[in-house]
Design a protein around this motif. Structure first.
Motif, PDB file in Angstrom:
ATOM      1  N   LEU A  19      43.870  27.712  33.487  1.00  0.00           N
ATOM      2  CA  LEU A  19      42.513  28.049  33.033  1.00  0.00           C
ATOM      3  C   LEU A  19      41.583  26.833  33.093  1.00  0.00           C
ATOM      4  CD1 LEU A  19      43.241  30.565  30.126  1.00  0.00           C
ATOM      5  CD2 LEU A  19      42.469  31.042  32.467  1.00  0.00           C
ATOM      6  N   ILE A  20      42.146  25.648  32.925  1.00  0.00           N
ATOM      7  CA  ILE A  20      41.316  24.438  33.086  1.00  0.00           C
ATOM      8  C   ILE A  20      40.843  24.342  34.541  1.00  0.00           C
ATOM      9  CG2 ILE A  20      41.393  21.896  33.135  1.00  0.00           C
ATOM     10  CD1 ILE A  20      43.118  22.026  30.630  1.00  0.00           C
ATOM     11  N   ILE A  21      41.758  24.606  35.455  1.00  0.00           N
ATOM     12  CA  ILE A  21      41.388  24.568  36.873  1.00  0.00           C
ATOM     13  C   ILE A  21      40.304  25.622  37.146  1.00  0.00           C
ATOM     14  CG2 ILE A  21      42.262  25.018  39.221  1.00  0.00           C
ATOM     15  CD1 ILE A  21      44.932  23.715  38.150  1.00  0.00           C
ATOM     16  N   CYS A 187      47.389  30.655  21.789  1.00  0.00           N
ATOM     17  CA  CYS A 187      47.690  31.941  21.135  1.00  0.00           C
ATOM     18  C   CYS A 187      47.289  31.887  19.674  1.00  0.00           C
ATOM     19  CB  CYS A 187      49.159  32.306  21.288  1.00  0.00           C
ATOM     20  SG  CYS A 187      49.599  32.603  22.999  1.00  0.00           S
ATOM     21  N   ALA A 188      46.160  31.270  19.412  1.00  0.00           N
ATOM     22  CA  ALA A 188      45.685  31.098  18.038  1.00  0.00           C
ATOM     23  C   ALA A 188      44.459  31.969  17.830  1.00  0.00           C
ATOM     24  CB  ALA A 188      45.334  29.628  17.800  1.00  0.00           C
ATOM     25  N   ASN A 189      44.605  32.946  16.980  1.00  0.00           N
ATOM     26  CA  ASN A 189      43.458  33.792  16.669  1.00  0.00           C
ATOM     27  C   ASN A 189      42.904  33.343  15.325  1.00  0.00           C
ATOM     28  OD1 ASN A 189      43.834  35.397  19.040  1.00  0.00           O
ATOM     29  ND2 ASN A 189      45.560  36.359  18.016  1.00  0.00           N
ATOM     30  N   GLY A 190      41.719  32.807  15.349  1.00  0.00           N
ATOM     31  CA  GLY A 190      41.104  32.293  14.112  1.00  0.00           C
ATOM     32  C   GLY A 190      41.601  30.895  13.787  1.00  0.00           C
ATOM     33  N   GLN A 191      41.211  30.421  12.624  1.00  0.00           N
ATOM     34  CA  GLN A 191      41.589  29.077  12.163  1.00  0.00           C
ATOM     35  C   GLN A 191      43.082  29.028  11.856  1.00  0.00           C
ATOM     36  OE1 GLN A 191      40.229  26.033  11.255  1.00  0.00           O
ATOM     37  NE2 GLN A 191      38.464  26.546  12.520  1.00  0.00           N
ATOM     38  N   PRO A 192      43.789  27.960  12.248  1.00  0.00           N
ATOM     39  CA  PRO A 192      45.191  27.860  11.846  1.00  0.00           C
ATOM     40  C   PRO A 192      45.276  27.564  10.350  1.00  0.00           C
ATOM     41  CG  PRO A 192      44.495  25.842  12.906  1.00  0.00           C
ATOM     42  CD  PRO A 192      43.328  26.783  12.987  1.00  0.00           C
ATOM     43  N   GLU A 193      46.442  27.774   9.790  1.00  0.00           N
ATOM     44  CA  GLU A 193      46.632  27.464   8.376  1.00  0.00           C
ATOM     45  C   GLU A 193      46.359  25.991   8.116  1.00  0.00           C
ATOM     46  OE1 GLU A 193      50.311  28.602   6.539  1.00  0.00           O
ATOM     47  OE2 GLU A 193      50.312  30.444   7.730  1.00  0.00           O
ATOM     48  N   PRO A 212      42.660  31.876  22.271  1.00  0.00           N
ATOM     49  CA  PRO A 212      43.223  33.061  21.616  1.00  0.00           C
ATOM     50  C   PRO A 212      44.236  33.785  22.484  1.00  0.00           C
ATOM     51  CG  PRO A 212      40.953  33.460  22.266  1.00  0.00           C
ATOM     52  CD  PRO A 212      41.258  32.048  22.642  1.00  0.00           C
ATOM     53  N   GLU A 213      45.045  34.584  21.830  1.00  0.00           N
ATOM     54  CA  GLU A 213      45.952  35.467  22.559  1.00  0.00           C
ATOM     55  C   GLU A 213      45.069  36.499  23.267  1.00  0.00           C
ATOM     56  OE1 GLU A 213      48.962  36.705  19.916  1.00  0.00           O
ATOM     57  OE2 GLU A 213      50.313  37.155  21.553  1.00  0.00           O
ATOM     58  N   ASP A 214      45.304  36.678  24.550  1.00  0.00           N
ATOM     59  CA  ASP A 214      44.382  37.494  25.338  1.00  0.00           C
ATOM     60  C   ASP A 214      45.180  38.463  26.210  1.00  0.00           C
ATOM     61  OD1 ASP A 214      42.488  38.473  27.073  1.00  0.00           O
ATOM     62  OD2 ASP A 214      41.587  36.523  27.535  1.00  0.00           O
ATOM     63  N   LYS A 229      41.008  34.213  38.592  1.00  0.00           N
ATOM     64  CA  LYS A 229      40.082  35.345  38.731  1.00  0.00           C
ATOM     65  C   LYS A 229      39.678  35.946  37.395  1.00  0.00           C
ATOM     66  CE  LYS A 229      41.737  36.891  43.254  1.00  0.00           C
ATOM     67  NZ  LYS A 229      42.644  37.888  43.844  1.00  0.00           N
ATOM     68  N   LEU A 230      40.193  35.395  36.292  1.00  0.00           N
ATOM     69  CA  LEU A 230      39.826  35.945  34.979  1.00  0.00           C
ATOM     70  C   LEU A 230      38.310  35.854  34.805  1.00  0.00           C
ATOM     71  CD1 LEU A 230      42.352  34.642  32.307  1.00  0.00           C
ATOM     72  CD2 LEU A 230      41.872  37.024  32.871  1.00  0.00           C
ATOM     73  N   PRO A 231      37.676  36.929  34.333  1.00  0.00           N
ATOM     74  CA  PRO A 231      36.225  36.881  34.130  1.00  0.00           C
ATOM     75  C   PRO A 231      35.859  36.008  32.933  1.00  0.00           C
ATOM     76  CG  PRO A 231      37.113  38.973  33.373  1.00  0.00           C
ATOM     77  CD  PRO A 231      38.263  38.230  33.994  1.00  0.00           C
ATOM     78  N   ALA A 232      34.594  35.580  32.903  1.00  0.00           N
ATOM     79  CA  ALA A 232      34.144  34.660  31.843  1.00  0.00           C
ATOM     80  C   ALA A 232      34.202  35.316  30.467  1.00  0.00           C
ATOM     81  CB  ALA A 232      32.727  34.178  32.139  1.00  0.00           C
ATOM     82  N   ASP A 233      34.264  36.651  30.425  1.00  0.00           N
ATOM     83  CA  ASP A 233      34.333  37.282  29.103  1.00  0.00           C
ATOM     84  C   ASP A 233      35.774  37.474  28.622  1.00  0.00           C
ATOM     85  OD1 ASP A 233      35.158  39.362  30.669  1.00  0.00           O
ATOM     86  OD2 ASP A 233      33.576  40.769  30.070  1.00  0.00           O
ATOM     87  N   SER A 234      36.736  36.982  29.390  1.00  0.00           N
ATOM     88  CA  SER A 234      38.106  36.956  28.855  1.00  0.00           C
ATOM     89  C   SER A 234      38.117  35.908  27.747  1.00  0.00           C
ATOM     90  CB  SER A 234      39.099  36.582  29.969  1.00  0.00           C
ATOM     91  OG  SER A 234      39.958  35.537  29.555  1.00  0.00           O
ATOM     92  N   ALA A 235      38.683  36.284  26.591  1.00  0.00           N
ATOM     93  CA  ALA A 235      38.612  35.383  25.427  1.00  0.00           C
ATOM     94  C   ALA A 235      39.289  34.044  25.712  1.00  0.00           C
ATOM     95  CB  ALA A 235      39.242  36.061  24.223  1.00  0.00           C
ATOM     96  N   ALA A 236      40.442  34.085  26.405  1.00  0.00           N
ATOM     97  CA  ALA A 236      41.164  32.837  26.692  1.00  0.00           C
ATOM     98  C   ALA A 236      40.368  31.983  27.677  1.00  0.00           C
ATOM     99  CB  ALA A 236      42.551  33.163  27.252  1.00  0.00           C
ATOM    100  N   ALA A 237      39.831  32.618  28.719  1.00  0.00           N
ATOM    101  CA  ALA A 237      39.065  31.859  29.721  1.00  0.00           C
ATOM    102  C   ALA A 237      37.833  31.243  29.077  1.00  0.00           C
ATOM    103  CB  ALA A 237      38.677  32.783  30.883  1.00  0.00           C
ATOM    104  N   ALA A 238      37.151  32.026  28.204  1.00  0.00           N
ATOM    105  CA  ALA A 238      35.931  31.513  27.561  1.00  0.00           C
ATOM    106  C   ALA A 238      36.265  30.311  26.675  1.00  0.00           C
ATOM    107  CB  ALA A 238      35.277  32.620  26.734  1.00  0.00           C
TER     108      ALA A 238
END
Ligand SMILES: Nc1ncnc2c1ncn2[C@@H]1O[C@H](COP(=O)(O)OP(=O)(O)OP(=O)(O)O)[C@@H](O)[C@H]1O
Ligand SMILES: [Mg+2]
Length: 253
Positions: A19-21, A187-193, A212-214, A229-238
């Motif tokens: 995803l960085i690439i 794979c972190a949804n929200g703030q970690p503990e 986030p987990e996507d 090819k993941l679109p910009a609205d994929s949570a992980a890609a964003a």
């Protein structure tokens, strides 16, 4: 900029590297060099390309070359040609797969040659992204002498955070230049503990972002689709787009 992604097994290193690439290419930074430093060679699948020769193979071949190099042809030239042959071309990026790390016999002369060839090669790219195998021990034997950014990928659990702290200590103890170090939560949804955050901050590490987990990541993977090819609205890609933005801003300041 040379960015390396490290962490323990299965935390999401290769996904983050791919995803960085994707983000760097999206910003028009090309050509890029993707380095698959995991002998199991997984990065190319997530980038949607086929991988051919590996540098491990080049290293093996050159041991035999010692006796067979034709007169008048410098071993360095042959090695350079072989390194070129271990590069796979993608759209906007090249990929080099390291293959097996050195075995018990140390081929230091070959490794030194490879290191200087790779250093020179890296100079021709806008950025280099290295996907490491799990753990850290191999870094001291790696064929590149340092990185600008080390990203420790961590899942939002205390045990994962403790592993990252150990990896950081190990990385810092090696003869290996690291410009800056950050944690990427995977794979972190929200703030970690708070306890996870405390573990990370206690080691003097800053969290640069949380991926986030996507479901789209899993879907693309199961369909053998490139994560590029993941679109910009994929949570992980964003999320990784934002991380890359911070890295680039950090690099400028
Ligand atoms: N953000 C995410 N959303 C959904 N699934 C993810 C995400 N990140 C990683 N995964 C899934 O977790 C699994 C492991 O990810 P990945 O291969 O990136 O980890 P790794 O740290 O590179 O593993 P290894 O140590 O085996 O190289 C993959 O099947 C991947 O689909
Ligand atoms: Mg991996």
């Amino acid at each position: 900029m040379i960015v390396a992604v490290a962490g323990k097994g299965g935390v999401g290193k290769t996904t983050v590297a791919a995803l960085i690439i994707r983000s760097l290419l999206g910003r028009g930074l090309k050509p890029l060099l993707a380095v698959d430093a995991d002998p199991n060679n997984c990065l190319y699948e997530k980038l949607g390309i086929e991988v051919g020769a590996t540098l491990g193979g080049v290293r093996e071949d050159s041991i035999h070359l010692k006796h067979e190099a034709p007169a008048g042809v410098a071993k360095r030239d042959i090695l350079e040609m072989e390194v070129q042959s271990a590069i796979t071309e993608g759209a906007g990026f090249d990929l080099v797969a390291m293959g097996r790390q050195e075995g018990p016999g140390c081929y230091c002369a070959v490794n030194n040659l490879l290191r200087s060839l790779l250093d020179r090669l890296a100079g021709g790219y806008q950025a280099v992204v290295i996907d490491n195998e799990a753990g850290m021990e191999h870094l001291s034997r790696r064929t590149n002498a340092g990185v600008d950014v080390m990203l420790f990928v961590c899942q939002p659990t205390r045990s994962s955070a403790r592993t990252v702290v150990k990896l950081k200590e190990l990385a810092d103890s090696l003869d290996f230049r690291i410009g800056s170090e950050y944690v990427v939560l995977s794979c972190a949804n929200g703030q970690p503990e708070a306890a996870v955050q405390a573990e990370i901050e206690g080691a003097g590490l800053e969290t640069i972002g949380a991926v986030p987990e996507d479901d789209a990541v899993l879907r693309y993977e199961s369909q053998d689709e490139s994560l590029l090819k993941l679109p910009a609205d994929s949570a992980a890609a964003a999320a990784v787009d934002q991380i890359v933005e911070k890295l680039i801003e950090g690099g400028r300041s």
